[in-house]
Write an enzyme that holds these catalytic residues in place. Sequence first.
Site, mmCIF file in Angstrom:
data_model
loop_
_atom_site.group_PDB
_atom_site.id
_atom_site.type_symbol
_atom_site.label_atom_id
_atom_site.label_comp_id
_atom_site.label_asym_id
_atom_site.label_seq_id
_atom_site.Cartn_x
_atom_site.Cartn_y
_atom_site.Cartn_z
ATOM 1 N N LYS A 28 38.771 45.063 38.711
ATOM 2 C CA LYS A 28 39.161 45.781 37.335
ATOM 3 C C LYS A 28 40.270 45.525 36.268
ATOM 4 O O LYS A 28 39.969 45.411 35.147
ATOM 5 C CB LYS A 28 39.519 47.337 37.568
ATOM 6 C CG LYS A 28 38.491 48.173 38.402
ATOM 7 C CD LYS A 28 38.784 49.608 38.807
ATOM 8 C CE LYS A 28 39.904 49.667 39.400
ATOM 9 N NZ LYS A 28 40.347 49.575 40.772
ATOM 10 N N ARG A 103 40.677 58.631 37.744
ATOM 11 C CA ARG A 103 40.293 58.172 39.318
ATOM 12 C C ARG A 103 40.131 59.649 39.989
ATOM 13 O O ARG A 103 39.764 59.659 41.196
ATOM 14 C CB ARG A 103 41.613 57.839 39.742
ATOM 15 C CG ARG A 103 41.668 56.419 40.283
ATOM 16 C CD ARG A 103 42.859 56.034 40.738
ATOM 17 N NE ARG A 103 43.276 55.097 41.549
ATOM 18 C CZ ARG A 103 43.352 53.765 41.098
ATOM 19 N NH1 ARG A 103 43.705 53.373 40.026
ATOM 20 N NH2 ARG A 103 43.807 52.933 42.104
ATOM 21 N N ARG A 149 45.809 39.004 47.900
ATOM 22 C CA ARG A 149 46.241 39.267 46.569
ATOM 23 C C ARG A 149 47.607 38.920 46.230
ATOM 24 O O ARG A 149 48.665 39.410 46.979
ATOM 25 C CB ARG A 149 45.859 40.526 45.959
ATOM 26 C CG ARG A 149 46.351 40.938 44.667
ATOM 27 C CD ARG A 149 45.337 41.732 44.132
ATOM 28 N NE ARG A 149 46.108 43.178 44.419
ATOM 29 C CZ ARG A 149 45.417 44.419 43.821
ATOM 30 N NH1 ARG A 149 44.315 44.581 43.152
ATOM 31 N NH2 ARG A 149 45.966 45.777 44.468
ATOM 32 N N ARG A 182 52.131 43.010 46.475
ATOM 33 C CA ARG A 182 52.169 44.231 46.232
ATOM 34 C C ARG A 182 52.180 44.944 47.656
ATOM 35 O O ARG A 182 51.535 45.134 48.553
ATOM 36 C CB ARG A 182 51.164 44.737 45.595
ATOM 37 C CG ARG A 182 51.386 44.998 44.071
ATOM 38 C CD ARG A 182 50.109 45.313 43.153
ATOM 39 N NE ARG A 182 49.506 46.516 43.663
ATOM 40 C CZ ARG A 182 48.417 47.106 43.098
ATOM 41 N NH1 ARG A 182 47.868 46.447 42.004
ATOM 42 N NH2 ARG A 182 47.677 48.295 43.543
ATOM 43 N N ARG A 193 43.662 53.557 50.861
ATOM 44 C CA ARG A 193 43.211 53.438 49.632
ATOM 45 C C ARG A 193 41.821 53.540 49.175
ATOM 46 O O ARG A 193 41.123 54.271 48.447
ATOM 47 C CB ARG A 193 43.876 52.329 48.852
ATOM 48 C CG ARG A 193 45.533 52.376 48.632
ATOM 49 C CD ARG A 193 46.111 51.005 48.407
ATOM 50 N NE ARG A 193 45.746 50.355 46.870
ATOM 51 C CZ ARG A 193 45.656 49.088 47.160
ATOM 52 N NH1 ARG A 193 45.935 48.260 47.957
ATOM 53 N NH2 ARG A 193 45.435 48.566 45.954
#
Length: 254
Positions: A28, A103, A149, A182, A193
């Site tokens: 996103k 969300r 990531r 992160r 998550r």
Amino acid sequence: MFSAAYFSETKVMSRGIVVLLGPPGAGKGTQAKHLFAEFNMPQISTGELLRSHMARHTVLGAKARRCADGGLLVADDLVCGIVEERLAEQDCGRGAVLDGFPRTVCQAEWLNRYLYSQDSVKSFSRQIPFIVIKINMQENELFRRLTGRRVCPSCGRAYNVFSGSVGKPNVCEFDGVDLICRQDDAHDIIYDRIKIYEQETLPVAQYYRDKGLLREIEGSRSSDAVFSEIVQILEEVHPTHRKQLHYQALVRSY
Ligand code: ADP
């Protein structure tokens, strides 16, 4: 990559609200940045806004940290508050790309009230195009993306060690800042998550599906392929809008 025709449409394309929905790691943020780069559509990423509050040690940042570092959702009122503040800024007067918001169904209902209520402080009206694009992706691909990531703590750009997009010195190619992993991309937190996404955010997709506002696309392709499809969807949405603009211009001229 895109023809001049795309750029000549920039002004029209930059009107409206585009909501990007999808599980963590679906891309996103990458697509929202792409929309900003190509069409100057402001990106409102609640994750980035919250991380910026945390980095600046604001009161809101301290409240958010307890949830965000553990992969839990931050309270609806806090998140709606920062979105309201951001939407009120001048660059969002013609619309914005919402990345990571809403969300929860509660946030989606708030957004609806905010954008379309009579007393909204904002001049958005029912005329403004609103579209929700859900980027779908298989769970195993999400794990691969999230564990690999690396992000730039300065501009928020995401890279991936598995796709080879992380350059040799491990720094952001735009601002030269060292990339970081992160905290919420830790293996066990990723799992939580995704579970929270299924429990809290899939109902948001259904909320918009019921209103006829949802479009779904496959995210496990190249970023450019996903972007082209998003552009196609936006082009389908805005002819109606162009007619409305024409109509408004006629009404004004009388
Ligand atoms: P991702 O989409 O990869 O999970 P984000 O950067 O969008 O990452 O969000 C990071 C974290 O910020 C989330 O796990 C959550 O704690 C918090 N957050 C972001 N957006 C929202 C939101 N709309 N509502 C509640 N919490 C949010």
